[in-house]
Design a protein around this motif. Sequence first.
Motif, mmCIF file in Angstrom:
data_model
loop_
_atom_site.group_PDB
_atom_site.id
_atom_site.type_symbol
_atom_site.label_atom_id
_atom_site.label_comp_id
_atom_site.label_asym_id
_atom_site.label_seq_id
_atom_site.Cartn_x
_atom_site.Cartn_y
_atom_site.Cartn_z
ATOM 1 N N ALA A 124 -15.836 -36.219 -3.567
ATOM 2 C CA ALA A 124 -14.553 -35.499 -3.659
ATOM 3 C C ALA A 124 -14.283 -35.045 -5.088
ATOM 4 O O ALA A 124 -13.163 -34.676 -5.428
ATOM 5 C CB ALA A 124 -13.422 -36.391 -3.171
ATOM 6 N N GLY A 158 -4.035 -40.850 -2.648
ATOM 7 C CA GLY A 158 -3.626 -39.882 -1.629
ATOM 8 C C GLY A 158 -4.511 -39.945 -0.396
ATOM 9 O O GLY A 158 -4.026 -39.943 0.745
ATOM 10 N N LEU A 159 -5.809 -40.061 -0.624
ATOM 11 C CA LEU A 159 -6.738 -40.165 0.507
ATOM 12 C C LEU A 159 -6.489 -41.450 1.289
ATOM 13 O O LEU A 159 -6.517 -41.470 2.523
ATOM 14 C CB LEU A 159 -8.182 -40.127 0.006
ATOM 15 C CG LEU A 159 -8.773 -38.751 -0.257
ATOM 16 C CD1 LEU A 159 -10.070 -38.872 -1.036
ATOM 17 C CD2 LEU A 159 -9.011 -38.016 1.068
ATOM 18 N N ASN A 164 -4.676 -40.487 -8.413
ATOM 19 C CA ASN A 164 -3.914 -39.669 -7.462
ATOM 20 C C ASN A 164 -4.719 -39.317 -6.225
ATOM 21 O O ASN A 164 -4.220 -39.360 -5.110
ATOM 22 C CB ASN A 164 -3.467 -38.369 -8.135
ATOM 23 C CG ASN A 164 -2.421 -38.624 -9.202
ATOM 24 O OD1 ASN A 164 -1.749 -39.659 -9.173
ATOM 25 N ND2 ASN A 164 -2.300 -37.702 -10.145
ATOM 26 N N VAL A 165 -5.985 -38.961 -6.444
ATOM 27 C CA VAL A 165 -6.812 -38.524 -5.314
ATOM 28 C C VAL A 165 -7.157 -39.708 -4.410
ATOM 29 O O VAL A 165 -6.966 -39.659 -3.195
ATOM 30 C CB VAL A 165 -8.095 -37.821 -5.799
ATOM 31 C CG1 VAL A 165 -9.019 -37.512 -4.626
ATOM 32 C CG2 VAL A 165 -7.732 -36.532 -6.548
ATOM 33 N N MET A 187 -14.994 -46.573 11.812
ATOM 34 C CA MET A 187 -15.869 -46.774 10.654
ATOM 35 C C MET A 187 -15.099 -47.405 9.507
ATOM 36 O O MET A 187 -13.885 -47.281 9.412
ATOM 37 C CB MET A 187 -16.441 -45.419 10.199
ATOM 38 C CG MET A 187 -17.575 -44.930 11.086
ATOM 39 S SD MET A 187 -18.346 -43.437 10.435
ATOM 40 C CE MET A 187 -16.981 -42.306 10.605
ATOM 41 N N HIS A 215 -9.691 -45.758 11.325
ATOM 42 C CA HIS A 215 -10.743 -46.247 10.432
ATOM 43 C C HIS A 215 -10.193 -47.307 9.480
ATOM 44 O O HIS A 215 -9.036 -47.275 9.089
ATOM 45 C CB HIS A 215 -11.323 -45.090 9.622
ATOM 46 C CG HIS A 215 -11.879 -43.984 10.467
ATOM 47 N ND1 HIS A 215 -12.993 -44.156 11.255
ATOM 48 C CD2 HIS A 215 -11.459 -42.708 10.676
ATOM 49 C CE1 HIS A 215 -13.240 -43.019 11.904
ATOM 50 N NE2 HIS A 215 -12.324 -42.134 11.576
ATOM 51 N N THR A 265 -5.358 -43.517 10.291
ATOM 52 C CA THR A 265 -6.387 -43.284 11.310
ATOM 53 C C THR A 265 -6.885 -44.628 11.843
ATOM 54 O O THR A 265 -6.478 -45.694 11.358
ATOM 55 C CB THR A 265 -7.591 -42.519 10.713
ATOM 56 O OG1 THR A 265 -8.291 -43.390 9.808
ATOM 57 C CG2 THR A 265 -7.129 -41.281 9.945
ATOM 58 N N ILE A 274 -14.286 -47.228 5.723
ATOM 59 C CA ILE A 274 -14.283 -46.229 4.655
ATOM 60 C C ILE A 274 -13.876 -46.897 3.353
ATOM 61 O O ILE A 274 -12.830 -47.561 3.275
ATOM 62 C CB ILE A 274 -13.295 -45.093 4.977
ATOM 63 C CG1 ILE A 274 -13.667 -44.418 6.306
ATOM 64 C CG2 ILE A 274 -13.258 -44.078 3.834
ATOM 65 C CD1 ILE A 274 -12.652 -43.399 6.791
ATOM 66 N N LYS A 286 -3.726 -42.998 1.681
ATOM 67 C CA LYS A 286 -2.514 -42.850 2.502
ATOM 68 C C LYS A 286 -2.817 -42.133 3.817
ATOM 69 O O LYS A 286 -2.446 -42.610 4.889
ATOM 70 C CB LYS A 286 -1.445 -42.075 1.729
ATOM 71 C CG LYS A 286 -0.759 -42.891 0.654
ATOM 72 C CD LYS A 286 0.266 -42.036 -0.090
ATOM 73 C CE LYS A 286 0.885 -42.809 -1.237
ATOM 74 N NZ LYS A 286 1.760 -41.930 -2.078
ATOM 75 N N VAL A 287 -3.514 -41.005 3.731
ATOM 76 C CA VAL A 287 -3.745 -40.245 4.976
ATOM 77 C C VAL A 287 -4.767 -40.947 5.863
ATOM 78 O O VAL A 287 -4.639 -40.962 7.091
ATOM 79 C CB VAL A 287 -4.176 -38.779 4.698
ATOM 80 C CG1 VAL A 287 -3.026 -37.984 4.100
ATOM 81 C CG2 VAL A 287 -5.400 -38.698 3.812
ATOM 82 N N LEU A 288 -5.765 -41.579 5.262
ATOM 83 C CA LEU A 288 -6.798 -42.239 6.075
ATOM 84 C C LEU A 288 -6.289 -43.545 6.677
ATOM 85 O O LEU A 288 -6.776 -43.996 7.718
ATOM 86 C CB LEU A 288 -8.054 -42.481 5.240
ATOM 87 C CG LEU A 288 -8.789 -41.211 4.811
ATOM 88 C CD1 LEU A 288 -9.955 -41.550 3.881
ATOM 89 C CD2 LEU A 288 -9.284 -40.421 6.024
#
Lengths: 216, 216
Positions: free
Chosen positions: B93, B14-15, B10-11, B1, B24, B22, B3, B17-19
């Motif tokens: 979020a 940070g998201l 920061n949020v 998908m 996606h 994946t 995203i 980086k982790v996503l």
Amino acid sequence: MNISIVGTGNVGTGLAKVLSKTRHGVVMGARTEAKGRAAADAIVKEHGGNVRGSDVASAVRDADVVILAVPYAETADVIAIAGSLSGKIVIDATNPLTEDFSGLTLGFESSAAEEIQKRVAGAPVVKAFNTVFAQIYAEGPRFGERPVQVFYAGDDDAAKKAVSEIINAAGFDAVDAGPLKNARYLEPLAALNIQLGYSLGRGTQIAPAWIEREAA
Amino acid sequence: MNISIVGTGNVGTGLAKVLSKTRHGVVMGARTEAKGRAAADAIVKEHGGNVRGSDVASAVRDADVVILAVPYAETADVIAIAGSLSGKIVIDATNPLTEDFSGLTLGFESSAAEEIQKRVAGAPVVKAFNTVFAQIYAEGPRFGERPVQVFYAGDDDAAKKAVSEIINAAGFDAVDAGPLKNARYLEPLAALNIQLGYSLGRGTQIAPAWIEREAA
């Protein structure tokens, strides 16, 4: 200390059981002395420990600590018959729940998620990631072996499924938190997380989680 | 998908980086295309992964999932410039925090504990035990090796100390949750616990806890 537990329901009885194993004196207070004694005797018989029973006023009179273990709706009534509580420590173990336990009767209005859903009518909103400190993303989605739990709430099942897959793909543990209105609980969860991390000095490498008793 | 992350703080960073790790596709949306590209490039440069940057409308256009990672107060504004979100999944979020992060601007009025304190003016009220299912007392205060966390909040330090000792003496792990007004968070915590245990079928041998990253 002398601890008085006001309420002989599941919570009061349960607290009496665990507290009876401590060095503290425990007295259960009920509407009548007979009811209080019956509740205490049942615990001692089944469980041992040191628990006495009495009526509310007597139970409270000599107590250093009074635990309110009645439904919140009954607290005003119980306090009225308890007599003076001045100088005693009162532990409030109640929750202001609606009659069907589905919500709270205090501090319960709306949520960011619901307000946002009103603005994006055609798009299913899912509450997620709001309890994760940004600093956690930098350090990674696991605390040791344990993935950080990310709670998601929404009203569209397909959207929730997609979001849970994204959460897990990122290395977190997706935890279904129910319908979107439960954002009313997830947002306070984040506020408490911020209180613990900042006001109470625990730092930002913490996260809320639900833990379970391992099957025996 | 695909995203789209709206917000480069920061949020959002940070998201991203982790996503980005994946399968996606991740696009960061900012007020301007230049700002979005700069945020994405910084992540790729430092962290690798597959992240693009653009302005909000462009980032949202081809997205299947849109993550709102801006302050709640900015969400109305961001939604207005995002264009149509119809049919997309929107992940909220955000948290409706006051400017000093000390509280919530939605669903935030009072608590059972504060109402009770008004009624027992001479006695310090401590919120505690309200997030423990009664059925946990019956099975014992530990889940395996791990004591169940019992949160306590109050305004009287001596009373809080006494209550924390009682909690620990009973075999639980006493967790300081700050001033009494934090009962406004502990009561929703209990409500979420009830949702998970009953509405979501997890049963009553569960409990909320705060977990920490082990020091490396």
